[in-house]
Enzyme design. Structure first.
Site, PDB file in Angstrom:
ATOM      1  CB  SER A  70       2.174   1.796  -4.572  1.00 14.78           C
ATOM      2  OG  SER A  70       3.545   2.078  -4.720  1.00 14.78           O
ATOM      3  CE  LYS A  71      -0.533   2.526   2.736  1.00 11.89           C
ATOM      4  NZ  LYS A  71      -0.751   1.665   3.839  1.00 11.89           N
ATOM      5  NE  ARG A  72       6.002  -1.346  -2.355  1.00 14.11           N
ATOM      6  CZ  ARG A  72       6.022  -1.791  -3.598  1.00 14.11           C
ATOM      7  NH1 ARG A  72       7.124  -1.750  -4.290  1.00 14.11           N
ATOM      8  NH2 ARG A  72       4.940  -2.276  -4.142  1.00 14.11           N
TER       9      ARG A  72
END
Ligand code: GLU
Length: 467
Positions: free
Chosen positions: A251-253
């Site tokens: 994920s982007k996070r």
């Protein structure tokens, strides 16, 4: 003729998943002397991000995965940007309407919401209830003439098995009753992904479609559209989602989904490609490291495995280190200089320090983390030197007598001094190391001192003795 494509949407930063797809598409097309295309899927205007398209192309260039046809490279099927192909989709939507494979739908948002809520309450899969499916084309056209707005939906048949042949998974069979009457043209006249992807892959003569498994559930709609148009579908390969080592979705996070992140953190494109190649594919001799040309020769889509590949940053770092180690010194020097262009490193020192530092580097920023002291004097010391003044001055006196300033000679002088003073070698060299570099861990000290030069080493010893 093999023709592959990626079809990224310009909705944000270039994603490492796009590079993953591009790598296989590029390799396969090149293996068979075919073409690799880039089509920009920008029909979702709400998610459009200015500059995202350019970023996709810079990422491809950085990886050396440049395409044969795209919005920036003329080709026989231009335009390659979907927003410039609206007439083509309209014509094909019209064709489906005429053949009664599609229909206009006038349902309001509110009505659709109600239908959805009702179905959810009844624990059914929320799907359109086909309210408008039987409005004749002539009536629908009259209503549109009179000012009503409508979307176009495709007709999904009842009780049919739809077979999606997948080159990685085998045949995947869907029951048509779980497939929605998909909107294919929106009220603004823009096609949805489903219509556009089928029309484009067909008209652009794409032979092999590799894409993420999140599109597998859309594939039955696409297969039907191919049938409705009377076209042969390309071969499909749905790759498993890339996961983090804890099996969660990348994920982007987590930070490392963006291609720019890798560049900024000093990863080499060739190492990343090598690593990505191993996610879902295995070298026949189980090699970890191989040249890109070798990969192109060996790779086949059908050898991709349906297991979710795990993206392990630690393994990538290791691989990056292997590439750094194997790189021509001249090339590595250039990489180091480019990576640190804001601080303008002395090229001669970089060149001489490479043999000392490269084995300890995993990524490009590691260079300065290890070798900073070769360019600037230490300002802090990792070990307290207040008790070492006398020792350091003795070293100073001894080193001042060394005439031939070479690593070996420096080393011999130090060992003999440690012996004379009765100080253990390890303690002696640790003190000296910290005095010269500020750090407890450095590349080989004698070589570093040779590189720094006699005057500089003597000056550093004096400064350290004053701590
Ligand atoms: N535009 C889609 C995406 O952004 C492309 C999917 C496909 O390759 O068909 O992922």
């Amino acid at each position: 003729m093999v023709r592959t494509r990626i079809a990224p949407s310009p909705t944000g930063f270039p994603h490492i998943g796009t590079v993953y797809q591009a790598l296989f598409d590029y390799a396969f097309a090149h293996k068979y002397d075919g073409q690799f295309l880039v089509r920009i899927e920008d029909t979702d205007r709400g998610r459009f991000v200015e500059g995202a398209e350019d970023a996709i192309f810079s990422a491809l260039d950085w990886f050396g995965l440049s395409e044969d046809e795209s919005p920036r490279k003329a080709g026989p099927h231009a335009p390659y940007r979907q927003s410039e192909r609206l007439e083509i989709y309209q014509k094909h939507a019209e064709d489906l309407l005429e053949k009664e494979h599609a229909y206009y739908c006038f349902c309001s948002k509110e009505r659709l919401e109600e239908v959805r809520n009702k179905m959810q309450a009844e624990k059914k899969i929320p799907m359109y209830d086909r309210h408008c499916r039987n409005i004749s084309l002539a009536d629908a056209k009259a209503r549109i003439q009179a000012g009503e707005t409508a979307v176009i939906r495709m007709k999904i048949p009842d009780n049919e098995k739809i077979v999606v042949p997948d080159g990685i998974r085998g045949d995947v069979i869907f029951d048509s009753s779980v497939v929605d009457d998909q909107v294919i043209v929106k009220t603004d006249g823009f096609p949805t992904y489903h219509l556009a992807v089928v029309v484009d892959d067909h008209t652009m003569e794409v032979t092999h479609v590799l894409r993420g498994e999140e599109w597998l559930s859309s594939a039955p709609k696409h297969i039907l559209l191919y049938q409705y148009f009377g076209w042969t579908a390309p071969e499909f390969f749905h790759t498993p989602l890339i996961r983090n080592p804890d099996k969660s979705k990348l994920s982007k996070r987590q930070g490392h989904t963006s291609v720019t992140w890798y560049k900024e953190h000093g990863f080499l494109p060739e190492a990343i490609l090598n690593y990505l190649a191993l996610m879902g594919w295995t070298h026949p001799e189980e090699k970890d490291i191989f040249a890109f040309e070798e990969f192109i020769k060996l790779f086949e889509f059908k050898d991709l495995k349906p297991l979710g590949p795990v993206f392990d940053l630690k393994k990538l770092e290791w691989m990056n280190g292997q590439y750094i180690m194997a790189m021509q010194p001249e090339t590595l020097k250039q990489h180091i200089l480019d990576f640190n262009k804001d601080v303008q490193l002395d090229e001669a020192i970089v060149e001489k320090s490479i043999p000392l530092v490269r084995e300890r580097m995993k990524t490009l920023p590691d260079y300065l983390a290890i070798a900073q002291f070769l360019f600037t004097r230490p300002t802090t010391y990792e070990k307290d030197l207040t008790e070492s003044k006398e020792l350091l001055m003795k070293v100073h006196t001894k080193l001042a007598t060394v005439e031939s300033w070479q690593a070996e000679v420096i080393g011999d002088a130090m060992v003999s001094l440690a012996g004379e003073l009765g100080v253990s070698n390890s303690q002696f060299f640790m003190t000296l190391r910290v005095a010269i570099s500020g750090n407890k861990i450095t590349p080989p000290l004698n070589d570093s001192m040779e590189l720094l030069g006699k005057d500089e080493c003597l000056a550093r010893l004096e400064i350290a003795a004053k701590q």
